[in-house]
Design a protein around this motif. Structure first.
Motif, PDB file in Angstrom:
ATOM      1  N   MET A 101       0.831  -1.198   0.000  1.00 53.91           N
ATOM      2  CA  MET A 101       0.000   0.000   0.000  1.00 53.91           C
ATOM      3  C   MET A 101       0.870   1.254   0.000  1.00 53.91           C
ATOM      4  O   MET A 101       1.823   1.367   0.772  1.00 53.91           O
ATOM      5  CB  MET A 101      -0.903   0.000   1.232  1.00 53.91           C
ATOM      6  CG  MET A 101      -2.114   0.910   1.128  1.00 53.91           C
ATOM      7  SD  MET A 101      -3.242   0.616   2.518  1.00 53.91           S
ATOM      8  CE  MET A 101      -4.729   1.365   1.876  1.00 53.91           C
ATOM      9  N   THR A 102       0.539   2.209  -0.856  1.00 55.50           N
ATOM     10  CA  THR A 102       1.312   3.442  -0.932  1.00 55.50           C
ATOM     11  C   THR A 102       0.919   4.387   0.196  1.00 55.50           C
ATOM     12  O   THR A 102      -0.154   4.274   0.797  1.00 55.50           O
ATOM     13  CB  THR A 102       1.097   4.151  -2.275  1.00 55.50           C
ATOM     14  OG1 THR A 102      -0.267   4.548  -2.366  1.00 55.50           O
ATOM     15  CG2 THR A 102       1.431   3.229  -3.444  1.00 55.50           C
ATOM     16  N   ILE A 103       1.811   5.321   0.486  1.00 57.14           N
ATOM     17  CA  ILE A 103       1.551   6.318   1.528  1.00 57.14           C
ATOM     18  C   ILE A 103       0.280   7.105   1.216  1.00 57.14           C
ATOM     19  O   ILE A 103      -0.531   7.409   2.102  1.00 57.14           O
ATOM     20  CB  ILE A 103       2.749   7.271   1.666  1.00 57.14           C
ATOM     21  CG1 ILE A 103       3.983   6.498   2.149  1.00 57.14           C
ATOM     22  CG2 ILE A 103       2.440   8.430   2.592  1.00 57.14           C
ATOM     23  CD1 ILE A 103       3.847   5.956   3.545  1.00 57.14           C
ATOM     24  N   GLN A 104       0.092   7.438  -0.056  1.00 56.46           N
ATOM     25  CA  GLN A 104      -1.081   8.218  -0.427  1.00 56.46           C
ATOM     26  C   GLN A 104      -2.368   7.456  -0.118  1.00 56.46           C
ATOM     27  O   GLN A 104      -3.368   8.027   0.344  1.00 56.46           O
ATOM     28  CB  GLN A 104      -1.017   8.580  -1.920  1.00 56.46           C
ATOM     29  CG  GLN A 104      -2.015   9.651  -2.359  1.00 56.46           C
ATOM     30  CD  GLN A 104      -1.794  10.985  -1.649  1.00 56.46           C
ATOM     31  OE1 GLN A 104      -0.664  11.336  -1.346  1.00 56.46           O
ATOM     32  NE2 GLN A 104      -2.867  11.704  -1.355  1.00 56.46           N
ATOM     33  N   LYS A 105      -2.357   6.143  -0.379  1.00 58.12           N
ATOM     34  CA  LYS A 105      -3.554   5.334  -0.078  1.00 58.12           C
ATOM     35  C   LYS A 105      -3.773   5.199   1.422  1.00 58.12           C
ATOM     36  O   LYS A 105      -4.912   5.132   1.897  1.00 58.12           O
ATOM     37  CB  LYS A 105      -3.432   3.975  -0.732  1.00 58.12           C
ATOM     38  CG  LYS A 105      -3.565   4.018  -2.251  1.00 58.12           C
ATOM     39  CD  LYS A 105      -3.527   2.628  -2.857  1.00 58.12           C
ATOM     40  CE  LYS A 105      -3.726   2.697  -4.379  1.00 58.12           C
ATOM     41  NZ  LYS A 105      -3.690   1.351  -4.999  1.00 58.12           N
ATOM     42  N   VAL A 106      -2.690   5.161   2.188  1.00 57.28           N
ATOM     43  CA  VAL A 106      -2.822   5.125   3.644  1.00 57.28           C
ATOM     44  C   VAL A 106      -3.506   6.404   4.129  1.00 57.28           C
ATOM     45  O   VAL A 106      -4.390   6.381   4.996  1.00 57.28           O
ATOM     46  CB  VAL A 106      -1.446   4.954   4.310  1.00 57.28           C
ATOM     47  CG1 VAL A 106      -1.550   5.135   5.817  1.00 57.28           C
ATOM     48  CG2 VAL A 106      -0.883   3.568   3.995  1.00 57.28           C
ATOM     49  N   LYS A 107      -3.114   7.522   3.556  1.00 60.03           N
ATOM     50  CA  LYS A 107      -3.727   8.791   3.960  1.00 60.03           C
ATOM     51  C   LYS A 107      -5.208   8.820   3.594  1.00 60.03           C
ATOM     52  O   LYS A 107      -6.043   9.324   4.354  1.00 60.03           O
ATOM     53  CB  LYS A 107      -2.983   9.949   3.308  1.00 60.03           C
ATOM     54  CG  LYS A 107      -1.556  10.113   3.833  1.00 60.03           C
ATOM     55  CD  LYS A 107      -0.782  11.177   3.095  1.00 60.03           C
ATOM     56  CE  LYS A 107      -1.281  12.553   3.439  1.00 60.03           C
ATOM     57  NZ  LYS A 107      -0.454  13.615   2.822  1.00 60.03           N
TER      58      LYS A 107
END
Length: 581
Positions: free
Chosen positions: A499-505
């Motif tokens: 999972m990318t950081i952007q998706k975590v956000k």
């Protein structure tokens, strides 16, 4: 040279060309019962021949291969041309002298003289005046020609245009001025009909400005003793002797005449390094010993003290091990002091100890080691590259690809994690006072302790055994806490490690019901911290967090994994602290 002249001279050992194939003359004479004169030749390509030099039970000459010989009529053989003729054939427009030109009468002394062809000579001299790099590959060059022929053709400075006069009672023939040939700096004489080193010396002796000389694929005989000192090769910087049949002893004997040589290429000569160079080859910076299958690691130590050697090419020599006995674990060897680039492609290297040994070379910055069992046999290419980078600390280029600082950091972190369990089983410990890995582990991983000092010892969570590739084994436990709400408990959520950081956000925005733009994330770890007040998305601090989460990932595609990717497979927890502003 006419055929009659050829057959009355000593033709044994001469190099010849027949229908595009090269050979060496081994016999000249009669072969009964067939009448007439025959030449017995040994082909460079043994498949071209028919026998081993025998005919009807009589041995006329010997070949190294049972089908390497043939008998050929002399009129079928090309003995080649001298250097001047080859240059004229290659670089001068042959038809110009045959064109009709206006005659001009000039007076020399009190005699009227008729001139013919002056304009053609000027044109040809203008072509030759530009010659500093000459390529005569496969042009059947057999030598310098008559003794002093080049010097006789070059009596005048190349900067001026002069002409030679052949007197006759009625006219004068303007002869071609080869004075510019003496200015040649680079000449390719590969795959010609040169048969001895003496012929090469005769050419070079009249080209005193020569800097680059390629003699590849000439089957040369070399002098048995050291040649007398001379200035023949006083300017020679690069010498190519690939596939010439030269031995190491012959290299050392001739090398006394190469006082400023920096590049020496000796590929495919079946060389055995039999002795250490003493007072020769001391200026060499590039040495190519590729495809000499008889060279081993002990022989390499004989050239290990060449003071200026910067590039050593050892492709396809069959080597499987390298060892520097003068240097212990974590120390640098005194051998190869200036070596910066080492090429080990196409060898038999199958053990990581060879790569670790290269870290002892004090100046090594570039390495090529493609197509070895270690790098080919069922191994992931990226993981192999990472391990090589981690084992050789000063590499800046690997297999012709630059090693950037970010890639090195990721490689060393992955390496530290991949062998963490082995390190701990061997006596390693996070507490420096209790950290005593075994000698066997340190010998197998000489840089491991250095990496632990650089990045910290691996945590227990990093040392979990690799799990099979299943979805549950690819999840990270995401622990979420909000420092603005002290009473709120830490929330745990399993998320894919990809999972990318952007998706975590985005996930946290939905979970906390706040806009993404209002979120700040910080990553908490005993080793790395990024305070929330500095971890604004897109800031250098946030990018540093993202690089830690996956050191090999590029900015904008960072994935949520600690060292993840190749060889990871372990599940850990990540503490993300979202804050509102």
């Amino acid at each position: 040279m006419t055929m009659t002249d050829t057959l009355t001279s000593d033709v044994i050992g001469r190099r010849v060309e027949v229908n595009g194939e090269h050979a060496t003359v081994r016999f000249s004479g009669v072969v009964p019962p067939v009448a007439g004169h025959w030449l017995g030749v040994e082909w460079d390509n043994p498949e071209r021949g028919k026998h081993d030099g025998s005919h009807e039970g009589t041995v006329y000459f010997k070949c190294r291969h049972p089908t390497g010989g043939s008998f050929i009529r002399p009129n079928k053989v090309n003995f080649g041309v001298d250097l001047l003729t080859a240059i004229k054939n290659r670089y001068v427009l042959e038809g110009e002298l045959e064109e009709e030109e206006e005659e001009e009468i000039v007076t020399i002394g009190n005699k009227p003289v008729e001139t013919v062809g002056f304009d053609s000579v000027v044109k040809q001299q203008s072509q030759l005046s530009k010659l500093q790099e000459v390529s005569l590959r496969n042009c059947a060059v057999n030598g310098a020609g008559d003794r002093g022929a080049i010097a006789a053709a070059c009596p005048i400075s190349a900067r001026s245009c002069h002409m030679f006069l052949c007197w006759s009672p009625f006219s004068i023939l303007w002869m071609l001025d080869y004075s510019t040939i003496a200015d040649i700096r680079s000449i390719d004489l590969s795959k010609n009909l040169l048969s001895s080193w003496d012929e090469v010396v005769a050419i070079a002796d009249q080209l005193r400005r020569l800097e680059v000389l390629n003699l590849s694929e000439n089957k040369l005989t070399f002098p048995s003793g050291s040649p007398p000192p001379s200035g023949t090769f006083s300017a020679l910087n690069e010498l190519v002797l690939n596939r010439t049949g030269i031995t190491w002893a012959q290299v050392l004997r001739c090398a006394s005449g190469w006082p400023v040589l920096e590049k020496l290429y000796l590929e495919s000569n079946d060389i055995v390094i039999s002795e250490r160079p003493v007072d020769v080859l001391q200026t060499v910076k590039v040495l190519d010993l590729s495809s000499n299958q008889l060279i081993d690691e002990n022989q390499l130590l004989l050239i290990a003290h060449l003071p200026r050697l910067e590039q050593l090419i050892l492709s396809d020599i069959g080597i499987s091990s390298i060892h520097f006995p003068d240097a212990g674990i974590g120390c640098k060897t005194s051998t190869f002091p200036s070596l910066q680039y080492l090429v080990l492609n196409d060898n038999q290297i199958s053990h990581w100890s060879v790569i670790s040994e290269l870290d002892k070379l004090p100046s090594l910055h570039a390495l090529s080691c493609a197509r070895n069992p270690l790098t080919e046999r069922g191994r992931d290419a990226q993981t192999t590259r990472q391990h090589i980078i981690a084992r050789v600390g000063q590499l800046r280029t690997l297999n012709k690809c630059a090693v950037e600082p970010e890639e090195r950091r990721g490689a060393e972190l992955d390496y530290r994690k991949a062998f963490g369990a082995e390190w701990k089983a061997a006596g390693g410990h996070q507490d420096p006072d209790r950290d005593r890995p075994s000698a066997d582990f340190l010998a197998a991983h000489p840089r491991y302790q250095l990496l632990c000092r650089k990045y910290g010892a691996p945590e227990d969570g990093e040392l979990k055994t690799q799990q099979p590739f299943r979805l549950k084994n690819q999840l990270l436990t995401l622990k979420i806490k909000c420092p603005n709400e002290l009473d709120q408990e830490v929330v745990e959520k399993p998320l894919p490690e990809s999972m990318t950081i952007q998706k975590v956000k985005g996930f946290l925005s939905r979970l906390l019901k706040v806009p993404v733009a209002k979120l700040l994330l910080s990553y908490e770890s005993p080793k790395v911290s990024c305070p929330a007040e500095h971890a604004v998305s897109g800031s250098p601090a946030c990018r540093a967090v993202e690089r830690h989460l996956c050191p090999r990932a590029r900015s904008g595609t960072t994935r949520l994994c600690l060292g993840g990717g190749h060889g990871a497979g372990w599940v850990t927890s990540v503490l993300i602290t979202p804050c509102l502003f």
